[in-house]
Write a protein that holds these residues in place. Structure first.
Motif, mmCIF file in Angstrom:
data_model
loop_
_atom_site.group_PDB
_atom_site.id
_atom_site.type_symbol
_atom_site.label_atom_id
_atom_site.label_comp_id
_atom_site.label_asym_id
_atom_site.label_seq_id
_atom_site.Cartn_x
_atom_site.Cartn_y
_atom_site.Cartn_z
ATOM 1 N N LEU A 21 0.825 -1.207 0.000
ATOM 2 C CA LEU A 21 0.000 0.000 0.000
ATOM 3 C C LEU A 21 0.861 1.260 0.000
ATOM 4 O O LEU A 21 0.559 2.232 -0.704
ATOM 5 C CB LEU A 21 -0.923 -0.006 1.228
ATOM 6 N N ALA A 22 1.963 1.240 0.765
ATOM 7 C CA ALA A 22 2.840 2.403 0.820
ATOM 8 C C ALA A 22 3.517 2.640 -0.526
ATOM 9 O O ALA A 22 3.662 3.790 -0.970
ATOM 10 C CB ALA A 22 3.890 2.206 1.918
ATOM 11 N N ILE A 23 3.927 1.565 -1.194
ATOM 12 C CA ILE A 23 4.572 1.695 -2.504
ATOM 13 C C ILE A 23 3.571 2.184 -3.540
ATOM 14 O O ILE A 23 3.896 3.017 -4.399
ATOM 15 C CB ILE A 23 5.195 0.352 -2.916
ATOM 16 N N ARG A 24 2.352 1.690 -3.467
ATOM 17 C CA ARG A 24 1.315 2.150 -4.397
ATOM 18 C C ARG A 24 1.066 3.648 -4.197
ATOM 19 O O ARG A 24 0.940 4.405 -5.178
ATOM 20 C CB ARG A 24 0.036 1.349 -4.169
ATOM 21 N N ARG A 25 0.978 4.094 -2.948
ATOM 22 C CA ARG A 25 0.797 5.519 -2.680
ATOM 23 C C ARG A 25 1.979 6.330 -3.220
ATOM 24 O O ARG A 25 1.800 7.418 -3.785
ATOM 25 C CB ARG A 25 0.636 5.770 -1.173
ATOM 26 N N LEU A 26 3.176 5.796 -3.040
ATOM 27 C CA LEU A 26 4.375 6.464 -3.524
ATOM 28 C C LEU A 26 4.323 6.665 -5.034
ATOM 29 O O LEU A 26 4.564 7.771 -5.538
ATOM 30 C CB LEU A 26 5.602 5.630 -3.139
ATOM 31 N N GLN A 27 3.984 5.608 -5.764
ATOM 32 C CA GLN A 27 3.960 5.695 -7.218
ATOM 33 C C GLN A 27 2.802 6.564 -7.711
ATOM 34 O O GLN A 27 2.942 7.321 -8.671
ATOM 35 C CB GLN A 27 3.872 4.302 -7.840
ATOM 36 N N HIS A 28 1.663 6.463 -7.052
ATOM 37 C CA HIS A 28 0.532 7.296 -7.444
ATOM 38 C C HIS A 28 0.821 8.777 -7.154
ATOM 39 O O HIS A 28 0.414 9.654 -7.924
ATOM 40 C CB HIS A 28 -0.733 6.843 -6.729
ATOM 41 N N ALA A 29 1.533 9.052 -6.056
ATOM 42 C CA ALA A 29 1.935 10.428 -5.769
ATOM 43 C C ALA A 29 2.849 10.945 -6.871
ATOM 44 O O ALA A 29 2.733 12.101 -7.302
ATOM 45 C CB ALA A 29 2.637 10.508 -4.419
ATOM 46 N N TYR A 30 3.748 10.101 -7.347
ATOM 47 C CA TYR A 30 4.613 10.464 -8.472
ATOM 48 C C TYR A 30 3.773 10.920 -9.663
ATOM 49 O O TYR A 30 4.047 11.960 -10.275
ATOM 50 C CB TYR A 30 5.482 9.264 -8.847
ATOM 51 N N GLY A 31 2.735 10.144 -10.002
ATOM 52 C CA GLY A 31 1.893 10.499 -11.130
ATOM 53 C C GLY A 31 1.176 11.823 -10.939
ATOM 54 O O GLY A 31 1.111 12.655 -11.854
ATOM 55 N N TYR A 32 0.653 12.058 -9.742
ATOM 56 C CA TYR A 32 -0.067 13.305 -9.478
ATOM 57 C C TYR A 32 0.868 14.514 -9.512
ATOM 58 O O TYR A 32 0.516 15.570 -10.044
ATOM 59 C CB TYR A 32 -0.784 13.232 -8.126
ATOM 60 N N TYR A 33 2.062 14.382 -8.906
ATOM 61 C CA TYR A 33 3.014 15.497 -8.945
ATOM 62 C C TYR A 33 3.457 15.785 -10.373
ATOM 63 O O TYR A 33 3.590 16.939 -10.778
ATOM 64 C CB TYR A 33 4.237 15.187 -8.082
ATOM 65 N N LEU A 34 3.690 14.719 -11.147
ATOM 66 C CA LEU A 34 4.120 14.887 -12.531
ATOM 67 C C LEU A 34 3.043 15.590 -13.354
ATOM 68 O O LEU A 34 3.347 16.410 -14.228
ATOM 69 C CB LEU A 34 4.444 13.519 -13.126
ATOM 70 N N ASP A 35 1.771 15.272 -13.084
ATOM 71 C CA ASP A 35 0.660 15.905 -13.797
ATOM 72 C C ASP A 35 0.729 17.425 -13.748
ATOM 73 O O ASP A 35 0.446 18.107 -14.730
ATOM 74 C CB ASP A 35 -0.681 15.495 -13.180
ATOM 75 N N LYS A 36 1.073 17.957 -12.586
ATOM 76 C CA LYS A 36 1.008 19.399 -12.348
ATOM 77 C C LYS A 36 2.392 20.048 -12.307
ATOM 78 O O LYS A 36 2.539 21.180 -11.833
ATOM 79 C CB LYS A 36 0.251 19.690 -11.046
ATOM 80 N N CYS A 37 3.399 19.345 -12.787
ATOM 81 C CA CYS A 37 4.751 19.909 -12.915
ATOM 82 C C CYS A 37 5.372 20.286 -11.572
ATOM 83 O O CYS A 37 6.183 21.223 -11.497
ATOM 84 C CB CYS A 37 4.756 21.117 -13.844
ATOM 85 N N TYR A 38 5.024 19.552 -10.523
ATOM 86 C CA TYR A 38 5.682 19.766 -9.237
ATOM 87 C C TYR A 38 6.950 18.919 -9.195
ATOM 88 O O TYR A 38 7.037 17.896 -8.515
ATOM 89 C CB TYR A 38 4.735 19.411 -8.084
ATOM 90 N N TYR A 39 7.941 19.389 -9.924
ATOM 91 C CA TYR A 39 9.131 18.569 -10.144
ATOM 92 C C TYR A 39 10.031 18.492 -8.915
ATOM 93 O O TYR A 39 10.734 17.492 -8.732
ATOM 94 C CB TYR A 39 9.896 19.106 -11.353
ATOM 95 N N ASP A 40 10.048 19.512 -8.067
ATOM 96 C CA ASP A 40 10.787 19.397 -6.807
ATOM 97 C C ASP A 40 10.252 18.234 -5.989
ATOM 98 O O ASP A 40 11.016 17.441 -5.410
ATOM 99 C CB ASP A 40 10.665 20.690 -5.992
#
Length: 233
Positions: A21-40
Motif C-alpha cells: 500500500l505504501a509503494i502504491r501511494r508512492l507511485q501514485h503520488a509520483y503520477g499526481y506530482y508529474l501531472d502538475k509539474c511539481y518537479y521538486d
C-alpha cells in the motif's frame, strides 16, 4: 509451528501488505506530482542513490534525476518554475499496478501502465511552444527501497510504447517520432549520464518489456526478448 511463530508469520504478512500500500501511494503520488509539474516534489520521492531510465538515457543519482525533472521537464513544460503552467495539459495516471515485496521487506519491484494525455492550448502557445495535443502509452518497471521505514524510488524505468497526435492518431506516427537521447551530460546540460544500449523504439515495434514477476499460476519465469526487432533486421 508454535503460536509465537504463527504470530510472527502473520505480522510479516501484514507488513508486506502495508508495504504494498505504501509503494502504491508512492507511485501514485509520483503520477499526481508529474501531472502538475511539481518537479521538486517528484525528485524528493527518489532515493539518493537512484537511477532513472527515460527515452534511451540513464540518469544516475538524485543529481541525475534533478537534471531530468527540474531541468529538462521544467524548462519544457513549466517555463522554468515549479508548478502548473497555464494552458499545459500533462496527465499521467498510474494503472494496472503489480507490486512484489521482497521477503525481507527492504526492497520491492513494481510494474505500472500509464496512458498519458498532453497538450498546449492555443491561448498558451508561443514561438517556443506551439499548439500541440497528443497521447502516449507506456509501462514502468521500477525498483523501490525501504529507507528506515520510508519507501523511496530506487530505479524508475519508463518504457514508452506508443505515441500519437490527436489530429492524426497513432497509426501514421513515424517509429522514431520521439527520439531516444543521443547526447550525454555535460555536453547536454540536461542530458543523461549515459545512453542505454539497444534503446527501445516505439510502436509499430511490438516488443515486450520483461516482467519482474513469475507467472501467478504456473510459477514459471517469463522473460521475453528485451526489445524485439523490425522486420528484416
Amino acid at each position: 509451528m508454535t503460536a509465537e511463530d504463527r504470530i510472527a508469520e502473520l505480522e510479516n504478512r501484514l507488513g508486506i501488505v502495508e508495504d504494498e500500500l505504501a509503494i502504491r501511494r508512492l507511485q501514485h503520488a509520483y503520477g499526481y506530482y508529474l501531472d502538475k509539474c511539481y518537479y521538486d516534489e517528484v525528485v524528493d520521492l527518489f532515493d539518493e542513490d537512484c537511477e532513472v531510465i527515460f527515452i534511451g538515457g540513464v540518469y544516475k543519482g538524485r543529481a541525475g534525476a534533478a537534471r531530468l525533472y527540474t531541468g529538462r521537464f521544467r524548462s519544457r513544460f513549466a517555463d522554468g518554475h515549479n508548478g502548473p503552467e497555464f494552458g499545459r495539459l500533462l496527465e499521467h495516471p498510474m494503472l494496472q499496478d503489480f507490486i512484489s515485496v521482497a521477503p525481507d521487506r527492504q526492497t520491492a519491484l513494481g510494474r505500472y501502465r500509464t496512458l498519458m494525455q498532453a497538450g498546449t492550448h492555443q491561448l498558451a502557445a508561443n514561438e517556443r511552444t506551439p499548439v500541440r495535443q497528443w497521447m502516449e502509452g507506456g509501462v514502468y518497471e521500477n525498483t523501490y527501497v525501504n529507507d528506515g521505514g520510508t519507501w523511496k524510488i530506487k530505479k524508475l524505468f519508463y518504457r514508452a510504447f506508443w505515441h500519437g497526435t490527436m489530429e492524426h492518431g497513432w497509426a501514421y506516427i513515424p517509429a522514431d517520432y520521439v527520439p531516444n537521447a543521443s547526447v550525454t551530460y555535460p555536453d547536454d546540460e540536461y542530458g543523461p549520464d549515459e545512453l542505454l544500449a539497444n534503446a527501445p523504439r516505439l510502436w509499430p515495434e511490438t516488443s515486450t518489456l520483461a516482467f519482474h514477476y513469475r507467472h501467478p499460476v504456473t510459477g514459471k519465469e517469463f522473460v521475453p526478448d528485451a526489445w524485439g526487432k523490425y522486420p528484416g533486421e
